[in-house]
Enzyme design. Structure first.
Site, PDB file in Angstrom:
ATOM      1  NE  ARG A  59       0.183   1.439   3.356  1.00  0.00           N
ATOM      2  CZ  ARG A  59       1.109   2.335   3.583  1.00  0.00           C
ATOM      3  NH1 ARG A  59       2.385   1.956   3.697  1.00  0.00           N
ATOM      4  NH2 ARG A  59       0.848   3.615   3.686  1.00  0.00           N
ATOM      5  CB  ALA A  61       0.291   6.885  -3.834  1.00  0.00           C
ATOM      6  NE  ARG A  92      -6.222   0.758  -1.657  1.00  0.00           N
ATOM      7  CZ  ARG A  92      -5.567   1.304  -0.623  1.00  0.00           C
ATOM      8  NH1 ARG A  92      -4.266   1.124  -0.482  1.00  0.00           N
ATOM      9  NH2 ARG A  92      -6.203   2.053   0.253  1.00  0.00           N
ATOM     10  CD  GLN A 193      -2.959   2.643   6.845  1.00  0.00           C
ATOM     11  OE1 GLN A 193      -3.553   2.983   7.877  1.00  0.00           O
ATOM     12  NE2 GLN A 193      -3.586   2.473   5.706  1.00  0.00           N
ATOM     13  CG  ASP A 234      -3.121   7.993  -1.693  1.00  0.00           C
ATOM     14  OD1 ASP A 234      -2.929   8.424  -0.539  1.00  0.00           O
ATOM     15  OD2 ASP A 234      -2.887   6.820  -2.025  1.00  0.00           O
TER      16      ASP A 234
HETATM   17  O1  MRU Z   1      -4.503   3.182   2.238  1.00  0.00           O
HETATM   18  P1  MRU Z   1      -3.022   3.427   2.104  1.00  0.00           P
HETATM   19  O2  MRU Z   1      -2.241   2.891   3.247  1.00  0.00           O
HETATM   20  O3  MRU Z   1      -2.508   2.959   0.766  1.00  0.00           O
HETATM   21  O4  MRU Z   1      -2.874   5.007   2.124  1.00  0.00           O
HETATM   22  C1  MRU Z   1      -1.612   5.579   1.971  1.00  0.00           C
HETATM   23  C2  MRU Z   1      -1.614   7.063   2.089  1.00  0.00           C
HETATM   24  O5  MRU Z   1      -2.634   7.687   2.224  1.00  0.00           O
HETATM   25  C3  MRU Z   1      -0.294   7.760   1.935  1.00  0.00           C
HETATM   26  O6  MRU Z   1      -0.297   8.941   2.686  1.00  0.00           O
HETATM   27  C4  MRU Z   1      -0.078   8.124   0.464  1.00  0.00           C
HETATM   28  O7  MRU Z   1      -0.221   6.976  -0.355  1.00  0.00           O
HETATM   29  C5  MRU Z   1       1.242   8.730   0.223  1.00  0.00           C
HETATM   30  S1  MRU Z   1       2.513   7.526   0.484  1.00  0.00           S
HETATM   31  C6  MRU Z   1       3.967   8.073   0.003  1.00  0.00           C
END
Ligand code: MRU
Length: 353
Positions: A59, A61, A92, A193, A234
């Site tokens: 997970r 982005a 996703r 996370q 994202d």
């Molecule tokens: O649902 P996730 O864990 O994939 O969400 C990740 C985020 O929201 C991060 O802040 C985003 O992807 C930037 S990561 C460099």
């Protein structure tokens, strides 16, 4: 493997995505079970990579985009390129890095590159992400006064990228250079996370971190302990609205109310000039069970329902600085973002000719 081969450095020892050349498989660090277990997860097909993205094995982005690029390699090796790209594209919806990586891989394939050439393209994209993060780390850290306290959200580190991280890269660079003295991380309900991943990778690299319940953020800002909120993204739309982990918008509002800086750190692969504003971003909603329970155990009474969008949109007007590997934009808007992207296109065009 030597440090130079993995791209790992001091304050950056974790890698989420790895290509196993011998087995011809993509190897992911299973982020669903960290930090309790450090377990590898192997993908031998594009569909397996798509499932791993949907199920949050990988997970963040940029990491999603990189994993998808290797998924395209697996699809090409299986002689099912289009089918693989289709499966990956819907794994996703919110992180635009996924579409960006698939576009780049498709362009290479259409340019006549074979499966081995596609592997080289995926590896190039993978390596470029670490380099971009290191540049953003230096650019973003320069905004921090020595001895600053910072608050971050979700996980934007080596686990969410090819390595070093976006927002966490700025924090790593700031820590290494004495500009960051205290790091706070929101736990990031419901997937935690922040509590599971950000705390784990920072501590693994020797950076101390204090966790807060997400609901403690405004009180923390009021206490004066943090000067900057630093988050990833994202998707950043043409007008500089920012989609990021649910709760980011609340942090931006609280930061503005308390005179705390709000910094977004995102590589160019996260910028989406084709989407006009945050209202047009597809926001992923996940299973209500994620909110109705905690760590796999149901806590809400039978009959309770839940609303579970996993991203929100922060309007550009609340962003003090947008940091990219191509430079930072203060108070970003449609014009300044378009200028940055134009400069990027001009430079890429001229370097290709
Ligand atoms: O649902 P996730 O864990 O994939 O969400 C990740 C985020 O929201 C991060 O802040 C985003 O992807 C930037 S990561 C460099």
């Amino acid at each position: 493997m030597k440090e130079s081969e993995t791209g790992a450095h001091r304050h950056d020892g974790v890698r989420a995505v790895r290509w196993d050349d011998g087995a011809g498989e993509l190897v992911l660090l299973d982020q669903r079970v960290l930090p309790e277990r450090v377990r590898e997860y192997r993908c031998a097909s594009a569909q397996a990579v798509a499932d791993a993205i949907t199920d949050m094995v990988v997970r963040g982005a940029p990491a999603i985009g990189i994993a998808a690029a290797y998924g395209v390699v697996l699809a090409a090796r299986a002689g099912a390129l289009e089918q693989g790209i289709e499966a990956l594209a819907v794994s996703r919806p919110t992180a635009v890095n996924l579409a960006w990586a698939l576009r780049r891989m498709r362009a290479a394939a259409e340019g006549g590159v074979d499966a081995e050439g596609l592997l080289a393209e995926a590896q190039a994209l993978h390596a470029e992400d670490v380099a971009a993060n290191r540049r953003m780390g230096a650019i973003g850290a320069a905004y921090l006064e020595p001895g600053s306290g910072v608050l971050t959200h979700c996980n934007t580190g080596s686990l969410a990228t090819a390595g070093f991280g976006t927002a966490l890269g700025v924090i790593r660079a700031g820590w290494a250079g004495g500009r960051v003295e205290r790091v706070f991380a929101g736990e990031t309900r419901p997937w935690l996370q922040g509590a599971r991943l950000t705390a784990w990778e920072l501590l693994a690299d020797g950076v101390p971190v204090s966790l807060i319940a997400d609901s403690a953020a405004a009180a923390l800002m009021r206490s004066g302990a943090v000067q900057w909120v630093i988050v990833g993204a994202d998707r950043v739309t043409a007008n500089a609205d920012v989609a990021n982990k649910i709760g980011t918008y609340s942090l931006a509002l609280a930061a503005r109310a308390h005179g705390v800086g709000f910094m977004v750190v995102a590589p160019v692969s996260t910028l989406d000039a084709d989407t006009r504003s945050g209202d047009d971003i597809p926001i992923e909603h996940r299973d209500a069970a994620e909110v109705l329970g905690f760590a796999g155990h149901r806590v809400a009474p039978d009959g309770a329902t839940a609303w579970n969008p996993v991203f929100d949109v922060t309007p550009a007007s609340l962003v003090d600085v947008l940091v990219t590997e191509r430079g930072a934009i203060e108070r970003p808007d449609a014009a300044s973002l378009a200028a940055l992207l134009q400069a990027e296109r001009t430079e890429c065009g001229s370097s290709e000719s």
